[in-house]
Design an enzyme around this catalytic site. Sequence first.
Site, PDB file in Angstrom:
ATOM      1  N   ARG A   5       0.826  -1.215   0.000  1.00 18.50           N
ATOM      2  CA  ARG A   5       0.000   0.000   0.000  1.00 18.50           C
ATOM      3  C   ARG A   5       0.861   1.267   0.000  1.00 18.50           C
ATOM      4  NH1 ARG A   5      -3.692   2.503   4.504  1.00 18.50           N
ATOM      5  NH2 ARG A   5      -5.252   3.581   3.232  1.00 18.50           N
ATOM      6  N   ASP A  63       8.094   8.757  -6.332  1.00 22.35           N
ATOM      7  CA  ASP A  63       9.259   9.597  -6.031  1.00 22.35           C
ATOM      8  C   ASP A  63       9.561   9.645  -4.534  1.00 22.35           C
ATOM      9  OD1 ASP A  63       7.123  10.983  -5.067  1.00 22.35           O
ATOM     10  OD2 ASP A  63       7.576  12.866  -6.086  1.00 22.35           O
ATOM     11  N   ASN A 123      -3.835   8.866   4.436  1.00 24.45           N
ATOM     12  CA  ASN A 123      -2.593   8.325   5.004  1.00 24.45           C
ATOM     13  C   ASN A 123      -2.533   8.366   6.526  1.00 24.45           C
ATOM     14  OD1 ASN A 123      -1.673   7.973   2.382  1.00 24.45           O
ATOM     15  ND2 ASN A 123      -0.535   9.899   2.334  1.00 24.45           N
ATOM     16  N   HIS A 183      -6.165  -6.216  -1.860  1.00 24.30           N
ATOM     17  CA  HIS A 183      -7.012  -6.290  -0.662  1.00 24.30           C
ATOM     18  C   HIS A 183      -7.308  -7.749  -0.295  1.00 24.30           C
ATOM     19  CE1 HIS A 183      -8.670  -1.869  -0.957  1.00 24.30           C
ATOM     20  NE2 HIS A 183      -7.378  -1.924  -0.752  1.00 24.30           N
ATOM     21  N   ASP A 196      -3.934 -14.423  -2.480  1.00 22.36           N
ATOM     22  CA  ASP A 196      -4.614 -15.346  -3.386  1.00 22.36           C
ATOM     23  C   ASP A 196      -5.768 -14.606  -4.055  1.00 22.36           C
ATOM     24  OD1 ASP A 196      -6.622 -15.100  -1.460  1.00 22.36           O
ATOM     25  OD2 ASP A 196      -5.979 -16.906  -0.401  1.00 22.36           O
ATOM     26  N   HIS A 219       0.473   4.409  -2.500  1.00 24.85           N
ATOM     27  CA  HIS A 219       0.202   5.789  -2.062  1.00 24.85           C
ATOM     28  C   HIS A 219       1.358   6.732  -2.405  1.00 24.85           C
ATOM     29  CE1 HIS A 219      -3.452   5.352   0.812  1.00 24.85           C
ATOM     30  NE2 HIS A 219      -3.504   4.444  -0.134  1.00 24.85           N
TER      31      HIS A 219
HETATM   32  C1  HEM Z   1      -9.394   1.101  -5.688  1.00 29.49           C
HETATM   33  C2  HEM Z   1      -9.241   2.033  -4.800  1.00 29.49           C
HETATM   34  C3  HEM Z   1      -8.760   1.770  -3.396  1.00 29.49           C
HETATM   35  C4  HEM Z   1      -9.349   2.207  -2.256  1.00 29.49           C
HETATM   36  C5  HEM Z   1     -10.592   3.084  -2.158  1.00 29.49           C
HETATM   37  C6  HEM Z   1      -8.578   1.703  -1.153  1.00 29.49           C
HETATM   38  C7  HEM Z   1      -8.825   1.955   0.178  1.00 29.49           C
HETATM   39  C8  HEM Z   1      -8.231   1.332   1.228  1.00 29.49           C
HETATM   40  C9  HEM Z   1      -8.614   1.492   2.608  1.00 29.49           C
HETATM   41  C10 HEM Z   1      -9.704   2.422   3.110  1.00 29.49           C
HETATM   42  C11 HEM Z   1      -7.836   0.657   3.337  1.00 29.49           C
HETATM   43  C12 HEM Z   1      -7.882   0.478   4.852  1.00 29.49           C
HETATM   44  C13 HEM Z   1      -7.072   1.584   5.510  1.00 29.49           C
HETATM   45  C14 HEM Z   1      -7.307   1.675   6.994  1.00 29.49           C
HETATM   46  O1  HEM Z   1      -8.334   1.221   7.479  1.00 29.49           O
HETATM   47  O2  HEM Z   1      -6.407   2.221   7.689  1.00 29.49           O
HETATM   48  C15 HEM Z   1      -6.952  -0.012   2.439  1.00 29.49           C
HETATM   49  C16 HEM Z   1      -6.010  -0.938   2.800  1.00 29.49           C
HETATM   50  C17 HEM Z   1      -5.135  -1.524   1.919  1.00 29.49           C
HETATM   51  N1  HEM Z   1      -4.978  -1.199   0.578  1.00 29.49           N
HETATM   52 FE1  HEM Z   1      -6.273  -0.173  -0.531  1.00 29.49          FE
HETATM   53  N2  HEM Z   1      -7.549   0.960  -1.640  1.00 29.49           N
HETATM   54  C18 HEM Z   1      -7.609   0.987  -3.007  1.00 29.49           C
HETATM   55  C19 HEM Z   1      -6.706   0.416  -3.873  1.00 29.49           C
HETATM   56  C20 HEM Z   1      -5.552  -0.210  -3.484  1.00 29.49           C
HETATM   57  C21 HEM Z   1      -4.458  -0.526  -4.337  1.00 29.49           C
HETATM   58  C22 HEM Z   1      -4.383  -0.144  -5.807  1.00 29.49           C
HETATM   59  C23 HEM Z   1      -3.526  -1.161  -3.581  1.00 29.49           C
HETATM   60  C24 HEM Z   1      -2.189  -1.708  -3.958  1.00 29.49           C
HETATM   61  C25 HEM Z   1      -1.746  -1.874  -5.165  1.00 29.49           C
HETATM   62  C26 HEM Z   1      -4.068  -1.253  -2.246  1.00 29.49           C
HETATM   63  C27 HEM Z   1      -3.477  -1.911  -1.201  1.00 29.49           C
HETATM   64  C28 HEM Z   1      -3.983  -1.965   0.079  1.00 29.49           C
HETATM   65  C29 HEM Z   1      -3.492  -2.857   1.104  1.00 29.49           C
HETATM   66  C30 HEM Z   1      -2.447  -3.925   0.895  1.00 29.49           C
HETATM   67  C31 HEM Z   1      -4.203  -2.560   2.267  1.00 29.49           C
HETATM   68  C32 HEM Z   1      -3.998  -3.165   3.667  1.00 29.49           C
HETATM   69  C33 HEM Z   1      -2.942  -2.336   4.370  1.00 29.49           C
HETATM   70  C34 HEM Z   1      -2.563  -2.785   5.764  1.00 29.49           C
HETATM   71  O3  HEM Z   1      -3.065  -3.774   6.281  1.00 29.49           O
HETATM   72  O4  HEM Z   1      -1.717  -2.073   6.360  1.00 29.49           O
HETATM   73  N3  HEM Z   1      -5.282  -0.641  -2.214  1.00 29.49           N
HETATM   74  N4  HEM Z   1      -7.204   0.421   1.151  1.00 29.49           N
END
Ligand code: HEM
Length: 319
Positions: free
Chosen positions: A62, A74, A94, A193, A247, A66
Amino acid sequence: MASHINYTCTLLTILLIISIPSEAQLSSKFYDSTCPSALTTIRTAIRTAISRERRMAASLIRLHFHDCFVRGCDASILLNDSSTITSEKNALPNLNSVRGYEVIDNAKSQVEKICPGVVSCADILAVAARDASFYVGGPSWTVKLGRRDSKTASLSSANSQLPGFGDSLNTLISLFKAKGLSARDMVALSGSHTIGQAQCFTFRTRIYNNASDINAGFATTRRRKCPASGGNANLAPLDLVTPNSFDNNYFKNLIQKKGLLASDQVLFSGGSTDSIVDEYSKNPTKFKSDFAAAMIKMGDISPLTGSKGQIRKLCYAVN
Ligand code: HEM
Ligand SMILES: *[C@@H]1O[C@H](CO)[C@@H](O)[C@H](O)[C@H]1NC(C)=O
Ligand SMILES: *[C@@H]1O[C@H](CO)[C@@H](O)[C@H](O)[C@H]1NC(C)=O
C-alpha cells in the site's frame, strides 16, 4: 552554395538532437554496477520485517501505491514535516492508516552502509512491494529501477488524487485513468485487498445500512467488532477467508457480496468491471500475472530520472 546547404543541414540536425527529450528509462539493471548487493540487502530487511509481523507485507504494498499516486513514484510520501515540507503523511488517506515507514527507513540505512548515496528511496519502495508480494504467496516480477527521490511533497494532491473507500465505480475508474491505469489495472491492483486490514470507520456505513449489496451474515459478523459508534480503529481483515495470503479469494468474496469496503463491492455491483472480477475469481493465475503487470505499470508513474530530484540520504528528509 553546397556548403551553405550542408551547414544548414548540420544545424538542423543539431537542433533536432537537442530538441529530442532525453526521456531516461527505468531499467532492472540500474544498480548492477553501482550497487550489486542492493536488491538482496533490501530483500533481507523486508523479509525480516514481515517475518516479525505478517501484516507488514500488506502495508508495504500500500505504501508504494500511495507514493506512486501522488506526484509519481518519487518517495514523496516518506518525507516528514519540516520547514520546507508539508508532509503527505498527514493527508486524510494516510494519517493513522499508512504504515511501514520505519521499515523503509531501516532498509535504506542498510543499503546506505554498503553503497552510500546510490539507491533511491523511491526504488526501495518499489522493490519492497515486490518482495512483500512474493513473501506472502503473491507473484514476483522484475522491478524497473532508476527512480530518484523528490525534494518536495504534496499534501493537497494526496488528499485529492488517492481513492477513498466511499468512491463510486466511475470515480475510481477516473482516478486510476488519471494515472495512466485502466479499469482492468484498477481491478487487478485492488486484488491486493486479499491481504491486510481495514479500520472500522472505513466500512461502518456499509455494514450498518442493510443494503442489498452486502451479505447479511457477513454484515452481522463484522458489526461485532465494529460498533455503530466508537471503536473507529478496530481492525477487520480485507479478505475474511485468508487475510495473510495473497490469493484470489478477494474476488470470490465480492461475488458473495462479502467485500469489506464499499469501494471493494462496487467492483462487482452490476457495473462494467463485473466480468473482470468474475474472471479473476475463476482464474488465480491470470489474476496474479495481471497484478504483476499492473504493479510494474504503477511503478512507472512519472519517475524522476536523470538529474531530476536527488538520492536522499535519509528517506524521511531531503538532503
Ligand atoms: C481502488 C481504490 C482503493 C481504495 C478506495 C482503497 C482503500 C483502502 C482502505 C480504506 C484501506 C484500509 C485503511 C485503513 O483502514 O487504515 C486499504 C487498505 C489496503 N490497501 Fe487499498 N484501496 C484501493 C486500492 C488499493 C491498491 C491499488 C492497492 C495496492 C496496489 C491497495 C493496497 C492496500 C493494502 C495492501 C491494504 C492493507 C494495508 C494494511 O493492512 O496495512 N489498495 N485500502
Ligand atoms: C517522521 O514521521 C514519522 C511519522 O509521523 C514519525 O514516526 C518519525 O518518528 C519521524 N521521524 C523523524 C526522524 O523525525
Ligand atoms: C438494519 O436492520 C437492523 C436489524 O433488522 C435494524 O435494527 C436497523 O435499524 C436497520 N438499519 C437501517 C439503517 O435501516
